[in-house]
Design a protein around this motif. Sequence first.
Motif, PDB file in Angstrom:
ATOM      1  N   THR A  19       0.859  -1.184   0.000  1.00 47.94           N
ATOM      2  CA  THR A  19       0.000   0.000   0.000  1.00 47.94           C
ATOM      3  C   THR A  19       0.895   1.234   0.000  1.00 47.94           C
ATOM      4  O   THR A  19       1.485   1.593   1.015  1.00 47.94           O
ATOM      5  CB  THR A  19      -0.926   0.015   1.230  1.00 47.94           C
ATOM      6  N   ALA A  20       0.992   1.879  -1.167  1.00 44.80           N
ATOM      7  CA  ALA A  20       1.870   3.044  -1.310  1.00 44.80           C
ATOM      8  C   ALA A  20       1.208   4.318  -0.792  1.00 44.80           C
ATOM      9  O   ALA A  20       1.886   5.202  -0.256  1.00 44.80           O
ATOM     10  CB  ALA A  20       2.278   3.225  -2.769  1.00 44.80           C
ATOM     11  N   VAL A  21      -0.103   4.418  -0.981  1.00 48.51           N
ATOM     12  CA  VAL A  21      -0.875   5.556  -0.471  1.00 48.51           C
ATOM     13  C   VAL A  21      -2.059   4.982   0.301  1.00 48.51           C
ATOM     14  O   VAL A  21      -2.818   4.170  -0.230  1.00 48.51           O
ATOM     15  CB  VAL A  21      -1.352   6.467  -1.620  1.00 48.51           C
ATOM     16  N   ASP A  22      -2.198   5.410   1.548  1.00 45.92           N
ATOM     17  CA  ASP A  22      -3.110   4.736   2.466  1.00 45.92           C
ATOM     18  C   ASP A  22      -4.159   5.703   3.031  1.00 45.92           C
ATOM     19  O   ASP A  22      -3.919   6.420   4.002  1.00 45.92           O
ATOM     20  CB  ASP A  22      -2.284   4.115   3.608  1.00 45.92           C
ATOM     21  N   GLY A  43       5.608   7.449   0.036  1.00 45.32           N
ATOM     22  CA  GLY A  43       4.431   7.436  -0.822  1.00 45.32           C
ATOM     23  C   GLY A  43       4.122   8.764  -1.478  1.00 45.32           C
ATOM     24  O   GLY A  43       3.129   8.905  -2.198  1.00 45.32           O
ATOM     25  N   GLY A 217       2.895   5.815   3.572  1.00 42.35           N
ATOM     26  CA  GLY A 217       1.691   6.004   2.774  1.00 42.35           C
ATOM     27  C   GLY A 217       0.614   6.862   3.400  1.00 42.35           C
ATOM     28  O   GLY A 217      -0.392   7.183   2.761  1.00 42.35           O
TER      29      GLY A 217
END
Length: 341
Positions: A19-22, A43, A217
């Motif tokens: 998960t790079a952007v959360d 991220g 992220g």
Amino acid sequence: MIEIRELVKQYKTNKLDVTAVDHVNLDIASGKIFGIIGFSGAGKSTLVRLLNYLEVPTSGDVIIDGENMGELSRVHLRRKRQKVSMVFQHFNLLWSRTVLQNIMFPLEIAGVRRQSAKARALDLVKLVGLEGKENAYPSELSGGQKQRVGIARALANEPSVLLCDEATSALDPQTTDEILDLLVKIKKERDLTIVIITHEMQVIRRICDEVAVMENGKVIEQGNVAEVFENPQHEVTRRFVKDDLNDEVEGPIDEYVDIKDNDYVIKLTFTGSATTEPVVSYITRTLNIDVNILEASVRHTQQGALGFLIIHLADLNTDDFDNFISDLEQRGIQVEVIRHG
């Protein structure tokens, strides 16, 4: 206005999902310079590529000037990208084309007539300070000049939003300052919204109005730049601020001064108009306290100056010290005790 709502970007591999952007939520006001900072892998670069849909989110929404990027048709998305332009870290210039031809390239793709495209490109050459370099090739330019071409090319289609992905990280400090000054000038003249991705807090401090700090992220802290510098809430933010301000004495304090009973070493933090007040004179003359200056610095943000002063106070009883702190805090100066003998 850029609205980011519950934005998620996941990458699937054979071994695990990343998960790079959360679940990021942000509001970026029109006409502002907004900074996104984080260490490598936080991220931030993925996030900026989601804004113009160079990367498609796994879930969530990106809404720019009232239009949801995920709901646009391919044709309308291409048109929208012309208004949400990007400046890259490594310039991404066409090496077989001259400066003028590089700037004209997005206009050619957009179907602008050659005469009009050339006229607009010449105006942009002047805007970014490259007069006389119109016919030069990228191999003949310095790093700063290449980035000026990249900025001019990004402005060719007259965008309302400019995304800068580590646009100064490949440049030396002096050239970085010149490019940052250019971005501020362009923002004012063209009424742009600029989003800057960086791992350098001095970039945030110098030109940004607001900042979001990312880790793993997630956005862990955001707010007005001066407020974040003055009172960082998370350890990652404190590391960035400390590295930029260099707000501590190098080496053990005992190497600088002999700390005795009733001695204090304190850090005073100033913001805004307080940075220009004669604080040391006030302490020595009005409060009748001797001051030994150990370290001092002033930095500048878009919201005003930010400074610190590390001082040694000798032989001060508890009541006098409490009155001293109260007096300075009423003047808008933060006081932190570093050492008490």
